[in-house]
Scaffold this motif. Structure first.
Motif, PDB file in Angstrom:
ATOM      1  N   TRP A   1      -3.365  12.499  -2.401  1.00 61.73           N
ATOM      2  CA  TRP A   1      -3.609  11.433  -3.393  1.00 61.73           C
ATOM      3  C   TRP A   1      -3.234  10.086  -2.840  1.00 61.73           C
ATOM      4  O   TRP A   1      -3.869   9.081  -3.137  1.00 61.73           O
ATOM      5  CB  TRP A   1      -2.995  11.733  -4.753  1.00 61.73           C
ATOM      6  N   LYS A   2      -2.207  10.060  -1.992  1.00 64.76           N
ATOM      7  CA  LYS A   2      -1.818   8.751  -1.455  1.00 64.76           C
ATOM      8  C   LYS A   2      -2.915   8.213  -0.527  1.00 64.76           C
ATOM      9  O   LYS A   2      -3.226   7.034  -0.567  1.00 64.76           O
ATOM     10  CB  LYS A   2      -0.493   8.854  -0.708  1.00 64.76           C
TER      11      LYS A   2
ATOM     12  N   GLN B   1      -9.600  -3.234  -1.019  1.00 63.94           N
ATOM     13  CA  GLN B   1      -9.382  -4.423  -1.855  1.00 63.94           C
ATOM     14  C   GLN B   1      -8.698  -5.533  -1.031  1.00 63.94           C
ATOM     15  O   GLN B   1      -9.082  -6.702  -1.098  1.00 63.94           O
ATOM     16  CB  GLN B   1      -8.500  -4.042  -3.044  1.00 63.94           C
TER      17      GLN B   1
ATOM     18  N   GLN C   1      -8.684   2.893  -1.281  1.00 66.25           N
ATOM     19  CA  GLN C   1      -9.136   1.876  -2.270  1.00 66.25           C
ATOM     20  C   GLN C   1      -8.350   0.578  -2.112  1.00 66.25           C
ATOM     21  O   GLN C   1      -8.901  -0.513  -2.123  1.00 66.25           O
ATOM     22  CB  GLN C   1      -8.901   2.376  -3.690  1.00 66.25           C
ATOM     23  N   ARG C   2      -7.014   0.729  -1.973  1.00 59.29           N
ATOM     24  CA  ARG C   2      -6.162  -0.459  -1.901  1.00 59.29           C
ATOM     25  C   ARG C   2      -6.479  -1.268  -0.642  1.00 59.29           C
ATOM     26  O   ARG C   2      -6.577  -2.493  -0.676  1.00 59.29           O
ATOM     27  CB  ARG C   2      -4.690  -0.018  -1.929  1.00 59.29           C
TER      28      ARG C   2
ATOM     29  N   GLU D   1      -6.087   8.848  -0.718  1.00 60.07           N
ATOM     30  CA  GLU D   1      -7.247   8.430  -1.529  1.00 60.07           C
ATOM     31  C   GLU D   1      -7.014   7.039  -2.108  1.00 60.07           C
ATOM     32  O   GLU D   1      -7.862   6.159  -2.039  1.00 60.07           O
ATOM     33  CB  GLU D   1      -7.498   9.443  -2.648  1.00 60.07           C
ATOM     34  N   LYS D   2      -5.793   6.850  -2.665  1.00 63.76           N
ATOM     35  CA  LYS D   2      -5.464   5.533  -3.254  1.00 63.76           C
ATOM     36  C   LYS D   2      -5.390   4.483  -2.159  1.00 63.76           C
ATOM     37  O   LYS D   2      -5.799   3.338  -2.346  1.00 63.76           O
ATOM     38  CB  LYS D   2      -4.109   5.606  -3.960  1.00 63.76           C
TER      39      LYS D   2
ATOM     40  N   VAL E   1       0.874  -1.179   0.000  1.00 60.83           N
ATOM     41  CA  VAL E   1       0.000   0.000   0.000  1.00 60.83           C
ATOM     42  C   VAL E   1       0.904   1.219   0.000  1.00 60.83           C
ATOM     43  O   VAL E   1       1.790   1.318   0.864  1.00 60.83           O
ATOM     44  CB  VAL E   1      -0.860   0.067   1.296  1.00 60.83           C
ATOM     45  N   ARG E   2       0.709   2.138  -0.917  1.00 58.83           N
ATOM     46  CA  ARG E   2       1.538   3.355  -0.893  1.00 58.83           C
ATOM     47  C   ARG E   2       0.955   4.336   0.112  1.00 58.83           C
ATOM     48  O   ARG E   2      -0.243   4.561   0.173  1.00 58.83           O
ATOM     49  CB  ARG E   2       1.617   3.972  -2.285  1.00 58.83           C
TER      50      ARG E   2
END
Ligand SMILES: Cc1cc2nc3c(=O)[nH]c(=O)nc-3n(C[C@H](O)[C@H](O)[C@H](O)COP(=O)(O)O)c2cc1C
Length: 267
Positions: free
Chosen positions: A126-127, A137, A133-134, A129-130, A107-108
């Motif tokens: 942005w990290k 998942q 999602q990650r 937000e991503k 995960v970043r």
């Protein structure tokens, strides 16, 4: 049980989320190393990437783990950019112990090292937000007990950084040191250091404080994991890296993790 190693809270925050999602508990890898976990049906490992490798203490602690070969084992690694050898190195140790890793992913996150931490609010935005999602998942994959290996890409930079001589050159760049002029001996760094590698000693620049008591300053020993928790949690910005002044605006810890969560458990 979801086991973690964390300096600035990214790993702890992820470990907590994954544990909550699968109805498990979280435990520090330091505590796990002395606990019998052979009855656990699920074991998660969440630890950061340092220099494209696992943190040195993680390797030692994983060697000591007692877990069942039939457990569903997963590894999740938060990293600033690239995981390099960080998953493989631990997977190899577990394989030698007869334990198979069923799932791994990265995960970043906002990077807590000197290069990236807290400097760029857009990067954090942005990290995160991503990140959301990650992690969703990964939660799903683990709940389904999926067997998938996302090892992460290597890249030339990662390969170079994992070379021992490059590591020797770069390690001093992120070595924390206490600025005795700013340290008031509050002991915050002592309590957050996961390696118990910081102690308070009598200050030599000003032996007696205004109330007549001996003034103390923090002293970092030789067993530093470079997790930088002392740098990021110091309320006086008195712990710095490579002689660069630490600015409050540059201090970082995961927003869902508080100082009290990072305090090392004392037996
Ligand atoms: C000494 C050090 C070295 C690091 N090296 C890497 C690296 O090689 N690759 C990477 O993507 N991130 C690297 N990072 C960033 C961390 O992996 C990332 O900030 C991680 O989320 C920290 O986890 P924590 O908040 O639980 O301590 C490094 C951080 C530190 C402190």
């Amino acid at each position: 049980m979801v086991l973690y190693f964390s300096g600035t809270g990214n790993c702890l925050a992820i470990a907590r989320r994954l544990a909550e999602h699968c109805g498990e508990q979280v435990m520090s890898l330091y505590d796990a190393a002395t606990t019998d976990l052979t009855q656990e049906k699920l074991i998660g490992l969440v630890y950061p990437t340092y220099y494209f490798n696992p943190p040195k203490p993680v390797l030692k602690l994983v060697e000591q783990l007692r877990i069942s070969p039939s457990a569903y084992v997963f590894i999740v690694i938060p990293c600033g950019a690239q995981t390099g050898n960080a998953i493989w190195a631990v997977e190899r140790i577990l394989r030698r112990k007869g334990i198979k890793v069923a799932y791994c992913h990265k995960v970043r996150v906002p990077d807590c090292s000197a290069i990236g931490f807290g400097r760029n609010p857009n990067e954090q935005k942005w990290k995160f937000e991503k990140f959301a999602q990650r992690v969703e998942q990964i939660e799903y994959d683990i709940a389904m007990r999926r067997h998938i290996h996302h090892f992460g890409a290597w890249g030339v930079a990662g390969w170079l950084c994992a070379l021992p001589f490059v590591e020797r050159k770069t390690l001093p760049l992120l070595q924390p040191a206490v600025n005795p002029e700013k340290c008031i001996g509050c002991g915050t760094c002592v309590s957050v250091c996961p390696q118990a590698n910081i102690k308070l000693v009598a200050a030599c620049h000003e032996p007696v404080s205004s109330n007549g008591q001996t003034a103390h300053v923090a002293l970092i020993g030789n067993d530093c994991a470079q997790c930088l928790s002392c740098v990021h949690f110091c309320p006086h910005q008195a712990v710095q890296i490579a002689s660069n002044t630490t600015l409050k605006a540059f201090q970082y810890h995961h927003p869902n993790v508080k100082l009290k969560d990072m305090i090392r458990r004392v037996e």
